[in-house]
Design an enzyme around this catalytic site. Structure first.
Site, PDB file in Angstrom:
ATOM      1  N   ASN A 195      -8.535  -0.855   4.057  1.00 23.72           N
ATOM      2  CA  ASN A 195      -8.653  -1.103   2.626  1.00 23.72           C
ATOM      3  C   ASN A 195      -7.650  -2.127   2.141  1.00 23.72           C
ATOM      4  OD1 ASN A 195      -6.642   0.772   3.271  1.00 23.72           O
ATOM      5  ND2 ASN A 195      -6.546   1.447   1.157  1.00 23.72           N
ATOM      6  N   ASP A 196      -6.655  -2.402   2.942  1.00 32.83           N
ATOM      7  CA  ASP A 196      -5.655  -3.383   2.534  1.00 32.83           C
ATOM      8  C   ASP A 196      -5.987  -4.779   3.024  1.00 32.83           C
ATOM      9  OD1 ASP A 196      -4.103  -1.247   1.498  1.00 32.83           O
ATOM     10  OD2 ASP A 196      -3.450  -0.816   3.532  1.00 32.83           O
ATOM     11  N   LYS A 233      -5.086  27.158  -7.967  1.00 39.38           N
ATOM     12  CA  LYS A 233      -3.896  26.308  -7.826  1.00 39.38           C
ATOM     13  C   LYS A 233      -4.258  24.921  -8.314  1.00 39.38           C
ATOM     14  CE  LYS A 233      -4.002  24.196  -3.248  1.00 39.38           C
ATOM     15  NZ  LYS A 233      -4.992  24.633  -2.282  1.00 39.38           N
ATOM     16  N   ASP A 274       0.864  -1.160   0.000  1.00 42.57           N
ATOM     17  CA  ASP A 274       0.000   0.000   0.000  1.00 42.57           C
ATOM     18  C   ASP A 274       0.911   1.222   0.000  1.00 42.57           C
ATOM     19  OD1 ASP A 274      -2.311   1.496   0.363  1.00 42.57           O
ATOM     20  OD2 ASP A 274      -1.941   1.611   2.513  1.00 42.57           O
ATOM     21  N   LYS A 275       0.373   2.360  -0.371  1.00 41.94           N
ATOM     22  CA  LYS A 275       1.244   3.531  -0.361  1.00 41.94           C
ATOM     23  C   LYS A 275       1.078   4.361   0.916  1.00 41.94           C
ATOM     24  CE  LYS A 275       0.314   7.355  -2.394  1.00 41.94           C
ATOM     25  NZ  LYS A 275       0.582   8.372  -1.380  1.00 41.94           N
ATOM     26  N   GLU A 333      -3.024  20.761   1.467  1.00 45.11           N
ATOM     27  CA  GLU A 333      -3.426  22.142   1.727  1.00 45.11           C
ATOM     28  C   GLU A 333      -2.956  22.587   3.098  1.00 45.11           C
ATOM     29  OE1 GLU A 333      -7.633  22.449   0.978  1.00 45.11           O
ATOM     30  OE2 GLU A 333      -7.155  23.113  -1.046  1.00 45.11           O
ATOM     31  N   ARG A 363      -5.728   4.140  -7.847  1.00 44.72           N
ATOM     32  CA  ARG A 363      -7.188   4.166  -7.841  1.00 44.72           C
ATOM     33  C   ARG A 363      -7.766   2.769  -7.704  1.00 44.72           C
ATOM     34  NH1 ARG A 363      -9.573   7.713  -6.068  1.00 44.72           N
ATOM     35  NH2 ARG A 363      -8.670   9.743  -6.335  1.00 44.72           N
ATOM     36  N   ASP A 374      -1.593  -0.882   5.754  1.00 40.35           N
ATOM     37  CA  ASP A 374      -1.880  -0.434   7.112  1.00 40.35           C
ATOM     38  C   ASP A 374      -3.351  -0.145   7.340  1.00 40.35           C
ATOM     39  OD1 ASP A 374      -1.965   1.803   5.477  1.00 40.35           O
ATOM     40  OD2 ASP A 374      -1.532   3.125   7.151  1.00 40.35           O
TER      41      ASP A 374
END
Lengths: 1134, 372
Positions: A820-821, A568, A405-406, A503, A790, A817
Site C-alpha cells: 500500500n505504500d 469491550k 507509513d505506520k 484481541e 484512513r 513497508d
C-alpha cells in the site's frame, strides 16, 4: 477503456461479465461478448525488438548525451581542430555502458513479470478444475482459491467453504492492514460450492469499469434461474476480493474474475515507475545550460571577431599562409558557420562527457557504502540495506518532508498486552518476553492493594469477559501465517488467530493472568481458569466490531445458566453507556495509558434476563434479514442492545514501536525535517502511535480535520477555523520571538482522514479547490507533525504529490513497508522501503530498502549528508576545472588570428578529463568526510547546513566559475608575459648543448597545461578534509602520472602519428630554470585567492559545520596525547 | 608499504567480525553480513587537516620570505642583461631599407641590400645571441601550424614523394611534390643579416657569426633527417621533387656544409618550430666570446647589412634584429622578478591580516563554542 477518478460516485461506464462465459438464457438480454485484457502484469519497459531504438532515444533525450552526439557529428562532417575520435570514443563508451545496465535491469523485470504471470491458478471449466497460468486468466473465469493463496485478479466472491458464505482475507500487502477482514458471498450463490454446481450457475455481473479506489465497488449480479425472472442483487466492496490480498482461515473459495491484469485495482494503484531525478541533477542541468550558453557565446564572439579581424585580406590570407582553392570558393556564410562549429568543437570540452561518466560512477560505486554499512545490517532479518537506484544518493541529504507509513514501519506490527485495570486496581503480568511466556510466570503483579471480596468477584468477571468477548480462533497448526502465538508452551501447535491483533494480545494477556481461552467447541467457549478447571460458556450472539461503533459485544450463557452481555470497546464509546462501576478511577487510568501511547479498551457487562435476551434475539433477527438498509438497521439494533452497562475495567495494549523509532523521529525533527504519518489504520490507533513515537508531544495541540468534525460543521468553516488558530499562534509567535519569549510556543499536530482529504482536494463546482488546498497547505506548514489516517494507497501518493508541488518544492521522502505504500514510494523524490513482514513489494519498488526504521537516521544524516557534499563538490569542481582548462584556449584565439588553433596537444585535450584530473575527484567524491560520522549522527542540526541544495546555489556556482576564470587568466597571461619578453628564448648556459633553444607554440601550451594540471589537482587537495592513504596515492599519483606521461609522450618519435609536434617539448621546458620558477609562481597565485577566501570565511562567518570542525581541531590539540596513545595502540593491532 | 598495512588492517577487521559474532554464527549469516573493514565502513585512518587562519599563517609568511628574495634576484639578473634591438623593416621613407621594402618581388634575381647602422652604448661581455624578430606574423595560425609533414622532414621517402594532404596548397608544384612541403617551410625567413663593427678609425670588421648549435639538439639529430641519411648526395635524394614556391634555392642548396644542409639545416629547423605568439623572435646566429680580455661586442658603432628578401609590409609586419646576452635565467625579462616580489609581498601582507584576524576572531570563536 475509461478510467474513473477516485471519489467519483457515478457509475459512468459499465461492463458486463458472463460468469463462466455462459450466455444468459435467450430472450433476456443480448449476449455481447466484451473484450478485456488478459491477466498479464507488465512492469518492464522494453521488449526485445524495441530495446535498441527506444533505449537510444531515451538516452539521447538526455541533454548532455545529445550535445555530445552533435559535437561528434560536427567533428565528422567539418574540418575541426580536433579529431572526432576524441569525442566519439567516450560517447560510445558511455552510451554502451548505460544501455547494458538498463538492458540488464529490464531483463530482471521481465523475469519477475514472468514469474508472476506464470504462476498457476485453478479455473473451473465444464465442472472440472483446470490449472492454468495466471496470465491466461480471463474476465468471467470462475477461479478456485485455496487458503493462504493470493488472489490472481479482482474477483467477485460466489461461494466459500463456510456455510455462511463468508471468508477471511488479509489485505496487508494492499493497504497495510494486517487484520483479517470478512468478505461475503452473494446470498443467492453461496450454495454453489462444488465444481458441478457452479457449472450450472447462469449469471451475469454488471459493474463499473475498473477504478483505483480499493474501498469502492458498485455492481449488480443477475442470476438466471429456470423459468423465473432473473434475480438481481447489488454487489458492494464486501463482495470483491482484490488481487494481492490473501485468503485466510477459509479452506477455499469460488469466485469469478471481473478485472484482470493491468486493470486490477492493485495495478491501477501502482504508478508507472518514472525516472526520478535528484535536485543535484537538476542544478547540474541548469549549470550545464549556463555553460552551454557560455560556450555558444564564446564561439559566437570568436566567429564575429574572426570576420571583423579578417576584413583585411592580408590578414585573412597573407602570402605565407594561403588557402586551398576549394576553401576560397566556399561561400562566406558557409565558412562562417563552419568556423562557428569549429569554435564549438574547440571549446566543447567545457562540458566534458567525463563529468557524466564520473557522476554515474560516483553514484554507482558510492552506493556500495550503503550496502556495506554494518550499522544498517539487521541480524534478525539477516539483511543489510539495499540500493535499487543509485541516482538519488545525494537526495538523501536534501530531504525536507518525510512521509512514513505506520504499521510495520514505525511499529513492529506486534501487539503486546501491558496491563489491565479493574475498578482502579492495576494488574501487570510480569515477565513479558516478546510474546512468549516464561515458565512459572503466571503470577500477577498487583500495584494497588488487594481488593476486597467484592473486588475479587469483579476481577474474575473482568478476566472472563476478556476471555469471552472476542472473535479469536484457535489454530492447531504451526505453519500459519499472520498473527500466531503458541498457546501451550512445549507443544507449540496451537495459535490464536484473529482479525485484530489487539484481541490476540488481550487473550494472551489473560492467559498470563491465569485465564486461558481453549477453544470454541459446539458453540461453547471453553476457558481454563486459575484453578485449572474448565469453564464452558455457550456463545449465543456476537455483535461484531465495526469502526463506527468502535465496540463489540458477545452474549453468553454461563454454566450456571446466567446470561451475560460482555462488551469491550473504545473508552469514548463505552463510558456514555455505563450506568454504574468505578468510572472515575478507570477513566483516570485510561487517560494515563493513552498518554503513554498505549491502545486502551474498556470492558463492561450487563446481566440479561431471559426476556431481555428474547427481545434482543428478535431485534437482531429482523435487522439481519432486512433486504434494504441492512447496515443501518443492524446499527440501530446494536445501539438499542448495548446500553446500561456496568463498567468492569480497562486494558492497555501496546503496538510496540520499532526499536529507536522515537529517537529517530526526534533526530529527524532536529535535522529540520517534517515528519508525516500516513496510514490506512484508524485514527485512534494511529494517534497513539504518534504519541509513542514522539511525533506528537504532550504539549502538542492537536487539530482535527476528520469526517466526524466535518459532519458537524462544513469543511469550509473547519478549514478556516483551523487556519485562524494556527495563524494567530504564528502571529503571536513572531511577536514572542521579538520579545525573546518564544519558549512557550505551542506546536501543532494535525490529524486528517482520507475522506476529508478527498473533500479538500476535490475540485469544487465553483472551482475554489485551489483555495482549499492552499489553506490546507498553510495549516500543514505550521504544524510540526501531521497524521493522515484512513488513507487509500493512492491518496498517500496524492498527499506526497501535493507537498511535492507546493510552492517551495520541497524534497520529499516516503518510507513504508507494504504494497500500500508503493504508490507513495514511487511518487516521492526518494522512496525507501522497509524489508518488513508484509512482503517485499515496497522494498522492490523503492529506491532504497532498509531493514528497520531506525536505519533511516544513519541513511539520511550520515550517508545522505556525505553524498550531498561529495557530489556538490564533484559538480562544482568539474565545471571549475573545465573553465580553467578551456578559458586559456579561448584567450589564445585572440593571439592566433581566431584560427581555432588549439592551445594544447590532442593527447592533453583528450586525457585531461579522462586521466590527469579524473581520479582525484572521483576518489574525493567517494570517500570525503568533512566531519566525522559520529558527530553527524550525534548532531542532527548539521543537516540543516546543507538543506535546500545550499552547496549548489547560484552564488556558489558563480564563485567557482569566477575562480576558474581567474585561474585561467593567471595561467594564460602568466605564460604570455614570460614568452612575450623572451625569457624563454634561451635557458642560459646550464646545458651547453641547448643553450639557446627556442620555445614554440606547443611549449607555450604545455607550460599552461602543466600549471593547469597542478593547480587543479592541488585545489582539490586543499578541499580534501579526509586524507587517507588512498587520497595521497591518487592525488600525488595522478600528478606523477602526468609528468611521466608527458616525458614519454615527448620522448619518442611515435611511429603511428603523422605529427611529432610534442617531441621533446616537455623535457626542453623542464630543463629551463625560468619555466620552473614560472610554474611555481603561477600555481601559487592561482591557489591564493581561494585559500584566503576560505580562511577568511571560516574566521569571520563560520557555518555550523565549520565551527564544529574547528572545535574538534582544538579539542584534538588538547587531547593529542591521548589520541596518540590510542593511535599507537591501534596501530600495534594492525 | 601503505598497501601492506591496509591489508593487514582488513584482516584485522575480519578477525573482529568473527570474534564479535562468535562461533555460533554460521557461514551463511557471515556471508551476507557486510565486512567490517575500515574501508567499507568508511573508517579508514585519515589525516583531517582544516584550513584555518592559524594553520595557514606560517605558510603565508614562508611564501613571502622565499618569494621576495627570489624576485629580487631575478630582477637584478634581468637588469644586468644587455639587450639591443633594431627595426630594419623600412617603414619610414627615411629609413635605409625603405626602398627595399617597397620594391619587393619574389622572383627578382638581384637581391636588394641595405645597411642599418647603430651604436652600442655599453659593451656586451659574454656570448651574444643574435635574433631576428617578426611582428604581426601569425605562425600560430591553425592553417599554418598544421601545414607541414613531419614524416617527410624525418626522412621518410614515401612522404617525400607523396607529402601529406595537410600541406595543401603547398603540396605540389608543376606536378612535382614539394620538398619540404607546407606553408611553414614555404615561408622560411630568408633575409641574410651580417654584422660589422665600425672602428673609431672607420674600418669595418665583420663579426663572425656562428650558425650551428642554434636548434634543439633533438630536432637536429632525431626529428629532422634527410632522406637516406645525411651522407648521401642530397641532389640525388631530392630528385623528382621541387622547391617550395617562394624559395630561391632547392632545399639541398641551403648550405654547403653537408651537416647543415637539406632538412637538417638549422635555420630551417628553427623556423619550423612555430612561434606561440604573433610577435616573436627566433635565434639567428651566435657571437662567441673570443677571449676573456675583450668584450664580445665592444661599445661603438656597428652596421647591420641586410639582404632584404622577406616581405612583411603586406601584412603590416615588422622585422627586427636583436642582440642579447643571457644569464642563468635566460634573456632579459623583468616580469618574472617583479611578479615574484609582488606575490611575495602580497603573501606577507595577507599573513599579517590573517594574524590579526586570528587573534581577534579565532579566540572568540573557540571560547564561544566550547561551552556548547
Amino acid at each position: 477503456m475509461l478510467q474513473q477518478c477516485t471519489g467519483e460516485e457515478n457509475w459512468v461506464d459499465s461492463r458486463t461479465v458472463y460468469i463462466g462465459h455462459r450466455e444468459p438464457p435467450p430472450g433476456t438480454e443480448a449476449y455481447i461478448p466484451q473484450r478485456f485484457p488478459d491477466n498479464r502484469i507488465v512492469s518492464s519497459k522494453y521488449t526485445f525488438w524495441n530495446f535498441v531504438p527506444k533505449n537510444l532515444f531515451e538516452q539521447f533525450r538526455r541533454i548532455a548525451n545529445f550535445y555530445f552526439l552533435i559535437i561528434f557529428l560536427v567533428q565528422l562532417i567539418i574540418d575541426t581542430p580536433t579529431s572526432p575520435i576524441t569525442s566519439g570514443l567516450p560517447l560510445f563508451f558511455v552510451i554502451t555502458v548505460t544501455a547494458i545496465k538498463q538492458g540488464y535491469e529490464d531483463w530482471l523485470r521481465h523475469k519477475a513479470d514472468n514469474a508472476v504471470n506464470q504462476c498457476p491458478v485453478h479455473i473451473i471449466q465444464h465442472g472440472k478444475v483446470v490449472r492454468k497460468q495466471s496470465h491466461k486468466l480471463r474476465v468471467g473465469d470462475i477461479v478456485l482459491v485455496k487458503e493462504d493463496e493470493t488472489f490472481p485478479c479482482d474477483l467477485i466472491l460466489l461461494s466459500t467453504s463456510r456455510d455462511d458464505g463468508t471468508c477471511f482475507v488479509t489485505t496487508a500487502s494492499l493497504d497495510g492492514e494486517s487484520s483479517h477482514k470478512t468478505y461475503y458471498a452473494v446470498q443467492d450463490t453461496k450454495s454453489f460450492n462444488t465444481e458441478q454446481e457452479l457449472d450450472t450457475l447462469r449469471a451475469t455481473i454488471e459493474c463499473e469499469q475498473p477504478q483505483p479506489d480499493l474501498y469502492k465497488f458498485v455492481g449488480r449480479i443477475n442470476i438466471y434461474q429456470e423459468r423465473d425472472e432473473p434475480i438481481a442483487r447489488p454487489l458492494g466492496s464486501e463482495n470483491v476480493l482484490l488481487r494481492g490480498a490473501t485468503l485466510k482461515n477459509t479452506e477455499y473459495v469460488y469466485a469469478v474474475a471481473i478485472y484482470t491484469g493491468m486493470e486490477t485495482k492493485m495495478a491501477l494503484n501502482y504508478q508507472s515507475k518514472s525516472q526520478k531525478r535528484s535536485a543535484v541533477e537538476k542544478s547540474m542541468n541548469a549549470f550545464l545550460i549556463v555553460y552551454l550558453c557560455i560556450l555558444l557565446s564564446k564561439a559566437l564572439i570568436n566567429t564575429v571577431l574572426k570576420y571583423v579581424w579578417q576584413a583585411n585580406p592580408n590578414r585573412d590570407e597573407p602570402w605565407y599562409n594561403e588557402k586551398t582553392e576549394s576553401e576560397r570558393q566556399r561561400h562566406v556564410l558557409i565558412r562562417a558557420f563552419t568556423d562557428f562549429l569549429a569554435f564549438m568543437v574547440l571549446f566543447n570540452y567545457i562540458i566534458p562527457v567525463s563529468m557524466y561518466v564520473t557522476v554515474e560512477m560516483q553514484k554507482f560505486l558510492g552506493s556500495y557504502f550503503i550496502t556495506w554499512d554494518e550499522e544498517m545490517f539487521d541480524d534478525e532479518i539477516g539483511e543489510g540495506a539495499l540500493v535499487n537506484t543509485s541516482d538519488l544518493n545525494e537526495e538523501l541529504g536534501q530531504v525536507e518532508y518525510i512521509f512514513t507509513d505506520k504499521t510495520g514501519t514505525l511499529t513492529e506490527n506486534n501487539m503486546e498486552f501491558i496491563e489491565c485495570c479493574v475498578d482502579g486496581h492495576v494488574y501487570v503480568p510480569h515477565a513479558i518476553c516478546n510474546g512468549q511466556i516464561l515458565p512459572g510466570a503466571l503470577g500477577i503483579d498487583m500495584i494497588d492493594s488487594s481488593p476486597g471480596p467484592d473486588g475479587k468477584e469483579h476481577e474474575e468477571l473482568f478476566f472472563r469477559a476478556l476471555c469471552l468477548c472476542h472473535t479469536v480462533q484457535v489454530k492447531e497448526e504451526e505453519t500459519v501465517d499472520g498473527i500466531k502465538r503458541g498457546i501451550h508452551q512445549g507443544k507449540g501447535t496451537s495459535f490464536y488467530i484473529s482479525s485484530s491483533p489487539d484481541e490476540v494480545a488481550l487473550v494472551e494477556g489473560m492467559k498470563r493472568l491465569g485465564f486461558t481461552y481453549l477453544r470454541l467447541k459446539d458453540n461453547h467457549m471453553e476457558i481454563l481458569n486459575r484453578e485449572d478447571e474448565i469453564e464452558r460458556f455457550e456463545l449465543l450472539e456476537v455483535l461484531n466490531f465495526d469502526s463506527v461503533r468502535r465496540r463489540m459485544s458477545v452474549i453468553v450463557r454461563s454454566g450456571t445458566g446466567e446470561l451475560y452481555l460482555f462488551c469491550k470497546g473504545a473508552d469514548s464509546s463505552i463510558f456514555p453507556r455505563v450506568i454504574s462501576g468505578k468510572v472515575e478511577q478507570v477513566r483516570a487510568r485510561v487517560e494515563h495509558n493513552a498518554v503513554e501511547g498505549l491502545r486502551t479498551l474498556c470492558v463492561a457487562y450487563k446481566l440479561l434476563t431471559f426476556e431481555e435476551y428474547q427481545d434482543i434475539c428478535q431485534l437482531l433477527e429482523t435487522a439481519k434479514l432486512a433486504l434494504q438498509e441492512r447496515d443501518k438497521k443492524l446499527a440501530e439494533a446494536y445501539d438499542a442492545i448495548e446500553r446500561d452497562f456496568i463498567l468492569l475495567g480497562a486494558t492497555a495494549v501496546e503496538d510496540r514501536l520499532q526499536d529507536k523509532a522515537a529517537d529517530t523521529i526526534e533526530s529527524l525533527h532536529k535535522a529540520g525535517m517534517k515528519v508525516w504519518v500516513l496510514t490506512g489504520d484508524k485514527m485512534e490507533t494511529a494517534a497513539a502511535t504518534c504519541y509513542a513515537s514522539k511525533l506528537f508531544r504532550r504539549s502538542t495541540q492537536i487539530l482535527e480535520l476528520t469526517t466526524k468534525r466535518t459532519e458537524e460543521q462544513n469543511l469550509h468553516d473547519v478549514l478556516f477555523d483551523l487556519s485562524r488558530t494556527v495563524l494567530r499562534q504564528h502571529g503571536s509567535l513572531t511577536r514572542d520571538t521579538f520579545s525573546g519569549l518564544s519558549n512557550e510556543f505551542q506546536d501543532y499536530g494535525l490529524i486528517i482522514d482520507g475522506a476529508t482529504l478527498t473533500a479538500v482536494m476535490k475540485p469544487d463546482q465553483d472551482g475554489s479547490t485551489g483555495n482549499y488546498k492552499e489553506i490546507f497547505l498553510e495549516i500543514c506548514r505550521n504544524c510540526s507533525a501531521v497524521l493522515c489516517c484512513r488513507m487509500a494507497p493512492l491518496q498517500k501518493a496524492q498527499i506526497v504529490k501535493l507537498i511535492k508541488f507546493s510552492k517551495e518544492h520541497p524534497i520529499t521522502l516516503a518510507i513504508g513497508d507494504g504494497a500500500n505504500d508503493v504508490s507513495m514510494i514511487l511518487e516521492a523524490h526518494v522512496g525507501i522501503g522497509i524489508m518488513g513482514k508484509e512482503g517485499r513489494q515496497a522494498a522492490r519498488n523503492s529506491d532504497y530498502a532498509i531493514p528497520k526504521f531506525k536505519h533511516l537516521k544513519k541513511m539520511l544524516l550520515v550517508h545522505g549528508h556525505y553524498y550531498y557534499i561529495r557530489i556538490a563538490e564533484l559538480v562544482q569542481y568539474f565545471f571549475y576545472k573545465n573553465v580553467c582548462f578551456i578559458f586559456p584556449q579561448f584567450l589564445y584565439q585572440f593571439f592566433c588570428g581566431f584560427s581555432q588553433q588549439p592551445l594544447y596537444d590532442t593527447a592533453y585535450l583528450t586525457l585531461y578529463n579522462i586521466s590527469f584530473t579524473s581520479l582525484p575527484i572521483l576518489l574525493y567524491s567517494l570517500i570525503e568526510q568533512h566531519i566525522n560520522m559520529d558527530i553527524l549522527k550525534r548532531d542532527p542540526s548539521l543537516y540543516r547546513d546543507i538543506a535546500k541544495n545550499s552547496l549548489l546555489r547560484w552564488r556558489i556556482f558563480i564563485y567557482w566559475t569566477f575562480l576558474g576564470v581567474f585561474d585561467a587568466v593567471v595561467f594564460f597571461f602568466g605564460a604570455y608575459f614570460l614568452f612575450d619578453n623572451t625569457t624563454f628564448t634561451s635557458n642560459g648556459q646550464l646545458m651547453t648543448t641547448n643553450t639557446q633553444m627556442m620555445f614554440g607554440n606547443w611549449t607555450f601550451g604545455t607550460l599552461v597545461f602543466t600549471v593547469l594540471v597542478f593547480t587543479v589537482t592541488l585545489k582539490l587537495a586543499l578541499d580534501t578534509h579526509y586524507w587517507t592513504w588512498i587520497n595521497h596515492f591518487v592525488i600525488w599519483g595522478s600528478l606523477l602520472f602526468y609528468v611521466v606521461f608527458s616525458l614519454l609522450w615527448g620522448g619518442i618519435i611515435w611511429p603511428f602519428l603523422n605529427y611529432q609536434r610534442m617531441y621533446y617539448v616537455f623535457m626542453q621546458m623542464l630543463s629551463s630554470g625560468p619555466a620552473w620558477l614560472c610554474i611555481i609562481l603561477l600555481i601559487t597565485v592561482s591557489l591564493l585567492p581561494d585559500v584566503v577566501k576560505k580562511v577568511m570565511c571560516r574566521a569571520l562567518w563560520p557555518t555550523t559545520t565549520e565551527r564544529i570542525q574547528t572545535k574538534r581541531k582544538c579539542l584534538n590539540v588538547e587531547q593529542s596525547t591521548i589520541f596518540m596513545l590510542s593511535q599507537t595502540s591501534s596501530s600495534i593491532s594492525f | 608499504m601503505m598497501a601492506s598495512s591496509y591489508n593487514a588492517k582488513e584482516e584485522d577487521g575480519h578477525h573482529s567480525v568473527s570474534a564479535a559474532s562468535g562461533p555460533s554464527a554460521g557461514p551463511s549469516a557471515k556471508s551476507k553480513k557486510p565486512d567490517n573493514t575500515a574501508f567499507k565502513q568508511q573508517r579508514l585512518p585519515a589525516w583531517q587537516p582544516i584550513l584555518t587562519a592559524g594553520t595557514v599563517l606560517p605558510a603565508f609568511f614562508i611564501i613571502g620570505l622565499i618569494f621576495i628574495p627570489i624576485g629580487i634576484g631575478l630582477f637584478v639578473t634581468s637588469n644586468n642583461i644587455r639587450e639591443f634591438e633594431v627595426d630594419y623593416t623600412g617603414v619610414d621613407a627615411s629609413s635605409p631599407c625603405f626602398t627595399c621594402s617597397q620594391t619587393y618581388s619574389w622572383n627578382s634575381s638581384i637581391p636588394c641590400k641595405c645597411a642599418v647602422s647603430f651604436s652600442l652604448e655599453q659593451p656586451f661581455e659574454s656570448n651574444v645571441f643574435m635574433y631576428y624578430g617578426l611582428s604581426n606574423f601569425y605562425q600560430n595560425h591553425r592553417r599554418y601550424v598544421k601545414s607541414r609533414d613531419d614524416s617527410q622532414l624525418n626522412g621518410d621517402k614515401a612522404s617525400l614523394r607523396n607529402p601529406s594532404k595537410e600541406c595543401e596548397p603547398y603540396r605540389s608544384h608543376d606536378n612535382k611534390p614539394i620538398a619540404p612541403c607546407g606553408a611553414i617551410a614555404n615561408s622560411l625567413f630568408n633575409d641574410t643579416l651580417e654584422l660589422f663593427y665600425i672602428d673609431p678609425n672607420g674600418t669595418r670588421t665583420q663579426i663572425p657569426l656562428v650558425k650551428k648549435g642554434i636548434a634543439w639538439w633533438t630536432d637536429k639529430h632525431v626529428k629532422f633527417r634527410n632522406p637516406g641519411g645525411n651522407n648521401f648526395n642530397l641532389t640525388v635524394v631530392f630528385q623528382g621533387t621541387t622547391k617550395p614556391v617562394n624559395w630561391r634555392k632547392y632545399v639541398y642548396e641551403l648550405d654547403t656544409d653537408p651537416e647543415n644542409n637539406g632538412f637538417v639545416n638549422e635555420d630551417f629547423i628553427v623556423w619550423m618550430r612555430t612561434a606561440a605568439l604573433p610577435t616573436f623572435r627566433k635565434l639567428y646566429r651566435i657571437i662567441q666570446k673570443k677571449s676573456n680580455m675583450t668584450p664580445t661586442l665592444p661599445r661603438g658603432n656597428y652596421t647591420l647589412d641586410v639582404t632584404y628578401n622577406y616581405p612583411v609590409r603586406s601584412f603590416e609586419g615588422r622585422k627586427r634584429m636583436i642582440l642579447s646576452t643571457i644569464s642563468w635565467m635566460g634573456g632579459k625579462n623583468p616580469f618574472l622578478g617583479i611578479a615574484y616580489i609582488t606575490v611575495g609581498s602580497v603573501c606577507f601582507f595577507l599573513g599579517v591580516v590573517l594574524l590579526i584576524i586570528h587573534h581577534k576572531y579565532g579566540n572568540r570563536n573557540n571560547s564561544a563554542d566550547i561551552p556548547n
